[in-house]
Design a protein around this motif. Structure first.
Motif, PDB file in Angstrom:
ATOM      1  N   ARG A 193     -24.112  -3.568   7.124  1.00  0.00           N
ATOM      2  CA  ARG A 193     -22.912  -3.349   6.305  1.00  0.00           C
ATOM      3  C   ARG A 193     -21.630  -3.454   7.122  1.00  0.00           C
ATOM      4  NH1 ARG A 193     -23.156   2.246   3.772  1.00  0.00           N
ATOM      5  NH2 ARG A 193     -21.036   1.638   3.226  1.00  0.00           N
ATOM      6  N   ALA A 194     -21.750  -3.328   8.460  1.00  0.00           N
ATOM      7  CA  ALA A 194     -20.547  -3.375   9.303  1.00  0.00           C
ATOM      8  C   ALA A 194     -20.100  -4.805   9.609  1.00  0.00           C
ATOM      9  CB  ALA A 194     -20.799  -2.610  10.596  1.00  0.00           C
ATOM     10  N   VAL A 195     -20.932  -5.792   9.248  1.00  0.00           N
ATOM     11  CA  VAL A 195     -20.573  -7.187   9.550  1.00  0.00           C
ATOM     12  C   VAL A 195     -19.211  -7.562   8.936  1.00  0.00           C
ATOM     13  CG1 VAL A 195     -21.228  -9.603   9.164  1.00  0.00           C
ATOM     14  CG2 VAL A 195     -22.899  -7.957  10.065  1.00  0.00           C
ATOM     15  N   PRO A 196     -18.974  -7.325   7.631  1.00  0.00           N
ATOM     16  CA  PRO A 196     -17.644  -7.676   7.104  1.00  0.00           C
ATOM     17  C   PRO A 196     -16.521  -6.815   7.690  1.00  0.00           C
ATOM     18  CG  PRO A 196     -18.945  -6.514   5.447  1.00  0.00           C
ATOM     19  CD  PRO A 196     -19.891  -6.849   6.573  1.00  0.00           C
ATOM     20  N   ILE A 197     -16.867  -5.633   8.166  1.00  0.00           N
ATOM     21  CA  ILE A 197     -15.831  -4.780   8.768  1.00  0.00           C
ATOM     22  C   ILE A 197     -15.369  -5.379  10.098  1.00  0.00           C
ATOM     23  CG2 ILE A 197     -15.280  -2.439   9.548  1.00  0.00           C
ATOM     24  CD1 ILE A 197     -17.554  -1.422   7.729  1.00  0.00           C
ATOM     25  N   VAL A 198     -16.337  -5.795  10.924  1.00  0.00           N
ATOM     26  CA  VAL A 198     -15.981  -6.451  12.186  1.00  0.00           C
ATOM     27  C   VAL A 198     -15.186  -7.725  11.913  1.00  0.00           C
ATOM     28  CG1 VAL A 198     -16.946  -7.690  14.170  1.00  0.00           C
ATOM     29  CG2 VAL A 198     -17.859  -5.448  13.532  1.00  0.00           C
ATOM     30  N   GLU A 199     -15.648  -8.517  10.958  1.00  0.00           N
ATOM     31  CA  GLU A 199     -14.904  -9.740  10.608  1.00  0.00           C
ATOM     32  C   GLU A 199     -13.483  -9.406  10.145  1.00  0.00           C
ATOM     33  OE1 GLU A 199     -18.747 -12.430   9.134  1.00  0.00           O
ATOM     34  OE2 GLU A 199     -17.472 -11.441   7.646  1.00  0.00           O
ATOM     35  N   SER A 200     -13.344  -8.278   9.469  1.00  0.00           N
ATOM     36  CA  SER A 200     -12.024  -7.890   8.972  1.00  0.00           C
ATOM     37  C   SER A 200     -11.085  -7.512  10.103  1.00  0.00           C
ATOM     38  CB  SER A 200     -12.159  -6.708   7.999  1.00  0.00           C
ATOM     39  OG  SER A 200     -12.773  -7.136   6.806  1.00  0.00           O
ATOM     40  N   ILE A 201     -11.595  -6.732  11.054  1.00  0.00           N
ATOM     41  CA  ILE A 201     -10.741  -6.337  12.188  1.00  0.00           C
ATOM     42  C   ILE A 201     -10.339  -7.571  12.990  1.00  0.00           C
ATOM     43  CG2 ILE A 201     -10.734  -5.107  14.395  1.00  0.00           C
ATOM     44  CD1 ILE A 201     -10.430  -3.147  12.150  1.00  0.00           C
ATOM     45  N   VAL A 202     -11.285  -8.476  13.202  1.00  0.00           N
ATOM     46  CA  VAL A 202     -10.965  -9.689  13.961  1.00  0.00           C
ATOM     47  C   VAL A 202      -9.948 -10.541  13.189  1.00  0.00           C
ATOM     48  CG1 VAL A 202     -11.916 -11.879  14.817  1.00  0.00           C
ATOM     49  CG2 VAL A 202     -13.112  -9.720  15.265  1.00  0.00           C
ATOM     50  N   SER A 203     -10.158 -10.718  11.898  1.00  0.00           N
ATOM     51  CA  SER A 203      -9.225 -11.521  11.093  1.00  0.00           C
ATOM     52  C   SER A 203      -7.839 -10.897  11.073  1.00  0.00           C
ATOM     53  CB  SER A 203      -9.734 -11.652   9.644  1.00  0.00           C
ATOM     54  OG  SER A 203     -10.973 -12.313   9.612  1.00  0.00           O
ATOM     55  N   PHE A 204      -7.810  -9.587  10.874  1.00  0.00           N
ATOM     56  CA  PHE A 204      -6.522  -8.910  10.810  1.00  0.00           C
ATOM     57  C   PHE A 204      -5.782  -9.020  12.142  1.00  0.00           C
ATOM     58  CE2 PHE A 204      -3.875  -5.230  11.594  1.00  0.00           C
ATOM     59  CZ  PHE A 204      -3.010  -5.314  10.520  1.00  0.00           C
ATOM     60  N   THR A 205      -6.505  -8.796  13.236  1.00  0.00           N
ATOM     61  CA  THR A 205      -5.849  -8.825  14.547  1.00  0.00           C
ATOM     62  C   THR A 205      -5.347 -10.227  14.872  1.00  0.00           C
ATOM     63  OG1 THR A 205      -7.323  -7.050  15.248  1.00  0.00           O
ATOM     64  CG2 THR A 205      -6.149  -8.234  16.985  1.00  0.00           C
ATOM     65  N   LEU A 206      -6.144 -11.238  14.553  1.00  0.00           N
ATOM     66  CA  LEU A 206      -5.689 -12.617  14.797  1.00  0.00           C
ATOM     67  C   LEU A 206      -4.448 -12.932  13.961  1.00  0.00           C
ATOM     68  CD1 LEU A 206      -9.100 -14.537  15.009  1.00  0.00           C
ATOM     69  CD2 LEU A 206      -7.508 -14.037  16.885  1.00  0.00           C
ATOM     70  N   ALA A 207      -4.449 -12.496  12.702  1.00  0.00           N
ATOM     71  CA  ALA A 207      -3.277 -12.733  11.846  1.00  0.00           C
ATOM     72  C   ALA A 207      -2.054 -12.020  12.411  1.00  0.00           C
ATOM     73  CB  ALA A 207      -3.563 -12.247  10.423  1.00  0.00           C
ATOM     74  N   ASP A 208      -2.253 -10.784  12.836  1.00  0.00           N
ATOM     75  CA  ASP A 208      -1.157  -9.994  13.391  1.00  0.00           C
ATOM     76  C   ASP A 208      -0.590 -10.664  14.637  1.00  0.00           C
ATOM     77  OD1 ASP A 208       0.492  -7.700  13.669  1.00  0.00           O
ATOM     78  OD2 ASP A 208      -0.905  -6.819  15.095  1.00  0.00           O
ATOM     79  N   MET A 209      -1.471 -11.112  15.527  1.00  0.00           N
ATOM     80  CA  MET A 209      -1.011 -11.755  16.753  1.00  0.00           C
ATOM     81  C   MET A 209      -0.340 -13.092  16.444  1.00  0.00           C
ATOM     82  SD  MET A 209      -1.810  -9.376  18.785  1.00  0.00           S
ATOM     83  CE  MET A 209      -1.593  -9.883  20.487  1.00  0.00           C
ATOM     84  N   ALA A 210      -0.848 -13.799  15.451  1.00  0.00           N
ATOM     85  CA  ALA A 210      -0.250 -15.086  15.096  1.00  0.00           C
ATOM     86  C   ALA A 210       1.152 -14.884  14.548  1.00  0.00           C
ATOM     87  CB  ALA A 210      -1.131 -15.814  14.085  1.00  0.00           C
ATOM     88  N   ILE A 211       1.339 -13.816  13.764  1.00  0.00           N
ATOM     89  CA  ILE A 211       2.675 -13.527  13.242  1.00  0.00           C
ATOM     90  C   ILE A 211       3.598 -13.132  14.391  1.00  0.00           C
ATOM     91  CG2 ILE A 211       3.987 -11.886  11.833  1.00  0.00           C
ATOM     92  CD1 ILE A 211       1.540 -11.873   9.904  1.00  0.00           C
ATOM     93  N   ARG A 212       3.096 -12.271  15.282  1.00  0.00           N
ATOM     94  CA  ARG A 212       3.925 -11.821  16.406  1.00  0.00           C
ATOM     95  C   ARG A 212       4.215 -12.944  17.393  1.00  0.00           C
ATOM     96  NH1 ARG A 212       1.016  -6.281  18.189  1.00  0.00           N
ATOM     97  NH2 ARG A 212       2.512  -6.371  19.877  1.00  0.00           N
ATOM     98  N   SER A 213       3.330 -13.926  17.475  1.00  0.00           N
ATOM     99  CA  SER A 213       3.553 -15.061  18.374  1.00  0.00           C
ATOM    100  C   SER A 213       4.409 -16.132  17.729  1.00  0.00           C
ATOM    101  CB  SER A 213       2.209 -15.683  18.776  1.00  0.00           C
ATOM    102  OG  SER A 213       1.402 -14.765  19.461  1.00  0.00           O
ATOM    103  N   GLY A 214       4.804 -15.927  16.469  1.00  0.00           N
ATOM    104  CA  GLY A 214       5.621 -16.930  15.799  1.00  0.00           C
ATOM    105  C   GLY A 214       4.831 -18.128  15.291  1.00  0.00           C
ATOM    106  N   MET A 215       3.486 -18.084  15.371  1.00  0.00           N
ATOM    107  CA  MET A 215       2.690 -19.211  14.876  1.00  0.00           C
ATOM    108  C   MET A 215       2.664 -19.240  13.351  1.00  0.00           C
ATOM    109  SD  MET A 215      -0.655 -19.749  17.238  1.00  0.00           S
ATOM    110  CE  MET A 215      -0.560 -19.646  19.043  1.00  0.00           C
ATOM    111  N   ILE A 216       2.788 -18.065  12.749  1.00  0.00           N
ATOM    112  CA  ILE A 216       2.862 -17.979  11.294  1.00  0.00           C
ATOM    113  C   ILE A 216       4.251 -17.461  10.942  1.00  0.00           C
ATOM    114  CG2 ILE A 216       2.027 -16.757   9.243  1.00  0.00           C
ATOM    115  CD1 ILE A 216      -0.746 -16.793  10.422  1.00  0.00           C
ATOM    116  N   GLY A 217       4.977 -18.213  10.159  1.00  0.00           N
ATOM    117  CA  GLY A 217       6.344 -17.845   9.789  1.00  0.00           C
ATOM    118  C   GLY A 217       6.361 -16.881   8.630  1.00  0.00           C
ATOM    119  N   PRO A 218       7.549 -16.366   8.276  1.00  0.00           N
ATOM    120  CA  PRO A 218       7.656 -15.310   7.265  1.00  0.00           C
ATOM    121  C   PRO A 218       7.525 -15.806   5.827  1.00  0.00           C
ATOM    122  CG  PRO A 218       9.801 -15.800   8.200  1.00  0.00           C
ATOM    123  CD  PRO A 218       8.819 -16.659   8.926  1.00  0.00           C
ATOM    124  N   VAL A 219       7.550 -17.106   5.622  1.00  0.00           N
ATOM    125  CA  VAL A 219       7.435 -17.643   4.275  1.00  0.00           C
ATOM    126  C   VAL A 219       6.506 -18.848   4.299  1.00  0.00           C
ATOM    127  CG1 VAL A 219       8.689 -18.667   2.324  1.00  0.00           C
ATOM    128  CG2 VAL A 219       9.787 -16.896   3.695  1.00  0.00           C
TER     129      VAL A 219
END
Lengths: 357, 357, 357, 357
Positions: free
Chosen positions: C326-352
């Motif tokens: 049951r923890a498989v989607p949880i691990v995937e979620s933390i990894v996805s969220f952290t990558l998204a967060d870092m991509a936003i902070r690195s400017g790779m993903i813009g605000p719009v």
């Protein structure tokens, strides 16, 4: 405090993290504070009908905080989005954020009723404020009272904390009966003209023990100003003598110290209770300037930012001719919340009831 | 921005994290900005002698930012701590943070010259400001100019950005020759009396493209106010029409939109360039009220907080009768830094030169 | 991401701030992710019956993000608090936070089902993860797949991303049919004994373009580890060769570079895709060690922390013998969220949407 | 803690904000900690000659913290940048961040000696660690000791805290004389081959009183892991039984409680002292896996990322064949700093000496 919600979304609310465990949560008190900012209370304010009933989703167990994040929401009920078709069509309401929000969010923002930029988000501020007020009152004995100092051209004299405390007995939240009456007329007159009017709120506290606040960027005045400017329609903030002190000499402005009983006090309070970003034993005095409500019924020239053309906009729907009286509990909430936050960060309030520093 | 340092410690400085890589760092420009706030420039200001020479410790390689934290310090040189024996002995200077800092830090704070609460910490603000100004100027074409709007009872009329730009050609930073002269007299007169005087600075920018700012708690006005109230002696902040708008009706205050060429502009700028916490295409207009310098030579009644007794304090040492002219680059720095910060957070400035959003 | 909620409170949920505007929000996808972590799916897992239906309170308009905070909650339904009387009475469940939470919160914490310390809070992680996954998939083409690498003594070989992608077709989330079968037996055997068993999840991504991550304290591995250790029962995290590399020489461990087509790649991926806290063009490889479920039916010696006495505790209620699948989607979620967060902070993903850097 | 500096810049250093006022700052102790991580101490480590002399710029007055930010720097002296011409020319050292940093910063990063990605930045960690260690030792009676558990194929048995405390009497920081000797050989052998070798450090503390840590995202293990993964070369972190527990059953892994004298303790410590992200009365046990030094003298295949061509790189300059012994004080610093930070955030340490919660 994490605020969320939009004017015409499903709910507005707040998550408050960092509250100490064991604090009594009095839903009746929070509801009373919410009722004080609620529209539809008098014939002079917006007649949007919201019961604004609070719902606590997390962080409370047996009527006390648990130390976990407290989440509370108020569901939006009386939503008349049909009045907002013109914004959606691209007509910018003067004084509102419709146009800059459209640019910022590439048109994906929720435009109904101003969306995220609506004063409805202050529901969350008031929930946080009512809880914070209990915290600073119980733990530090601090009380907070704001009153309407000015509406349009009608201005009250400087009131004492005791006088200010009676604010909610007066329709305009100005506890001088005669001035309150003239303020009513000022609002009625603007309303009759399809216009609106601004005002000033002054917020006072009981004396604050010295040392609350963190230099440099989290000074007490910095944090209070940050919070107060997050209230829609606020355009000015000053502490103590404020702008007046800019015209004075130091010998007039400096508050000289004296010993009163066993405590150190100042003879005057031109500082408004803040020196070097720290409380210094005196009451806080902060004044907040509100611009007149941007939504007026008079026709206004504007542009359609989707079609890049000029035109005239006549607003329909429900709009307060003056938001200042309803903003009194909001200002009290921001002040209460900021004082609680600074007290926690200064170690004056510990993480568990009865374990304070 | 992380600020550090004390008035009489070894150095004051700043760490700036989050700067994009590739930005040219012009030490001569930073030094020029530092010189503008430096004491000892005219007979009317404090004659503390500091060369205020900047030293960059990290984050710059081949005259450009590297993307790593930029650290810069200015060493304290002309330190005359002997004038501060009385503070150390427990005599509270009226208007200063000596007493609340003593309470807050249990007496462990550095009391010399106000220590952490000294205006000397603004050296770090100015370093950050000069670098931020290059950033917003090069990437977004934004320019910033503040001028002295008022000193004591002498007030200048509202100036245009072009007029304000000439500020540093005038001793009092008021680019109206005649008014500047009267301001000089106001300061001289206060100085002669061993007294001090306050004032107001107005800061303007070139038009700002819409959408800068983050609702709710990081609105542009919230962040600007937070930064401005971290400047010592600031007691009031207002945007656009500010407190005046509190007395107006909405039909007068609302800035109506028009189409000018291919852009949307407003006919007036009572909002001061900020709507709903966002820029909206107009220049920023913000006014900052400074209280008169707290350090005056006139004897003042006060208390000794270590011995809990009353007495009279006559300050020696070097004190500006008016800090307002020296505060002009500080206000410009806070505005430049905040705009740069918001532009980075809004994605308008990318993390590497030439890779903007 | 602000997480809130308790096991037996009214709801668990999440506020996600900083999402770009215009991102499609697919409620069916989020629900599918929630279903993957939901209890009650097979005879081998806890039979707490929750439909876990998501309710979005703010931040979405016309099925797209608005740029405002997105709030989503799942209401708690099947709450059987009667099984938790013993915790409330002061009996500490071994392996759970009952005792330290009691001390930390002075007894004011919500003890039912572990309260704030329950794995039920990961509902919020999964909501954030599903949305983040859409973001990094659409904007950066990144995909994420975790699988069960080990349960108890049964271990799978290292799988490719393509193999791992089939994880949800297998009951134990191990896409090797034979190994999956033996894992089932491992869990059945523990269940039959009233015991539990731990395991390891390995999470893989498609190759990540270089430069994601912020030195020093927000390095990609730091942020991932921080997120992963916030999942209940996680006791170990390693990247690439991990602990194995501690026994190797540099000449074996170093991944040498080569040019493949027009891109720079490494021949091996012992680094697990992270060098100096930054992505470097290879897939992420991270392994997460879970301890066996702390709630077991076997009687355990323990203490009553309210009465300070020893005793034996036999748990009732519903408990998973193994939470790892049951923890498989949880691990995937933390990894996805952290990558998204870092991509936003690195400017790779813009605000719009459509305005990326 | 704000870290700044580069390998070959003018200085590396740290700003520590939030330290309580009144803490004694013992420069000799900090210097001793710095000396423990300093290169050039034995024939087996890098012979870069740095005296690493600490210079405190702010936040200390009369040998005690003032409550203001403490800034300390170490100037870089023995800088031989000529060995780094090849990195600047675009040759990526395998195992280093040269290539991803070049991409991330568009080539503006300082490449000399790894710049911001060099292990030299840990000088700042150690300064913060030594001060934090004094704080938790004096206020909470916590002591910290790490030792080298493994180098290459040589592994020590699990040591008690008392044994581990003697670590600095052994060249390899492994307080088992015979094992320490074999570790020396392991390193010598790698050095002779122009190669390097990795290892594991285990860090122990004295028993920690329950309740330190903040759920969810600032759990003690989350914060420790975040800090530990910010140390260059760390690839794995586990608490207590760690990955081993993944193969166990709950009945073996659960630490059962007992009453010892007047306190609650567990019979085993498989949790490593952390349950639900909180301390629970036991010592912390955390193991940190280091990869072998990436800089080796053996020729390695690689690419030139500026010219997009393949080639072979033979490193010159000074490189440790094994950084693990020097990393012992760094691990102790991160653990000490994190415990101090959590203690302050939990209210266990108050803002002023003698005013603890």
């Amino acid at each position: 405090m994490t605020s969320f919600g939009e004017s015409h979304g499903r709910a507005v609310g707040v998550v408050i993290d960092g509250l100490p465990a064991g604090l009594g949560v009095d839903l009746k008190k929070i509801q009373m504070w919410l009722d004080r900012r609620r529209p539809g209370q008098s014939k002079l304010v917006s007649n949007r009908r919201e019961t604004d009933t609070i719902s606590v989703l997390s962080g409370v167990y047996k009527d006390r905080t648990t130390g976990a994040p407290l989440t509370a929401v108020v569901h939006n009920e009386d939503v008349m989005s049909e009045f907002y078709d013109e914004i959606e069509a691209g007509w910018a309401r003067p004084g509102h954020a419709d146009y800059p929000a459209f640019v910022k969010y590439g048109g994906y923002n929720d435009p109904r009723g101003g969306g995220r930029f609506s004063a409805r988000i202050t529901v969350g501020f008031v929930i946080a404020g009512a809880i914070s007020h209990s915290l600073i009152k119980e733990r530090l004995g601090i009380d907070v009272a704001a009153y309407v100092k000015r509406i349009g051209t009608v201005e009250a004299r400087d009131l004492s904390f005791e006088e200010a405390s009676k604010r909610y007995e007066y329709s305009m939240r100005c506890p001088e009966a005669e001035v309150n009456g003239r303020m009513e007329e000022e609002v009625s007159s603007a309303k009759k003209d399809g216009d609106s009017v601004g005002g000033i709120i002054e917020c006072l506290t009981t004396p604050l023990r010295p040392g609350l606040g963190q230099p440099v960027f989290s000074s007490l005045d910095s944090e209070l100003a940050k919070g107060l400017f997050s209230i829609p329609a606020v355009k000015a903030v000053e502490f103590g003598a404020g702008f007046k002190a800019s015209g004075w000499r130091g010998s007039r402005n400096n508050d000289t110290y004296e010993i009163k009983g066993s405590t150190i006090r100042t003879r005057t309070n031109n500082s408004g209770g803040v020196l070097g970003g720290l409380t210094m034993g005196e009451p806080l005095v902060v004044r907040v300037g509100f611009k007149p409500t941007s939504s007026i019924y008079l026709p206004q020239r504007t542009v359609n930012f989707k079609e890049m053309k000029e035109g005239v906009l006549s607003l329909k729907g429900r709009h307060d001719p003056c938001v200042v009286p309803r903003a009194v509990p909001i200002v009290e909430s921001i002040v209460s919340f900021t004082l609680a936050d600074m007290a926690i960060r200064s170690g004056m309030i510990g993480p568990v009831l009865g374990q304070d520093g």
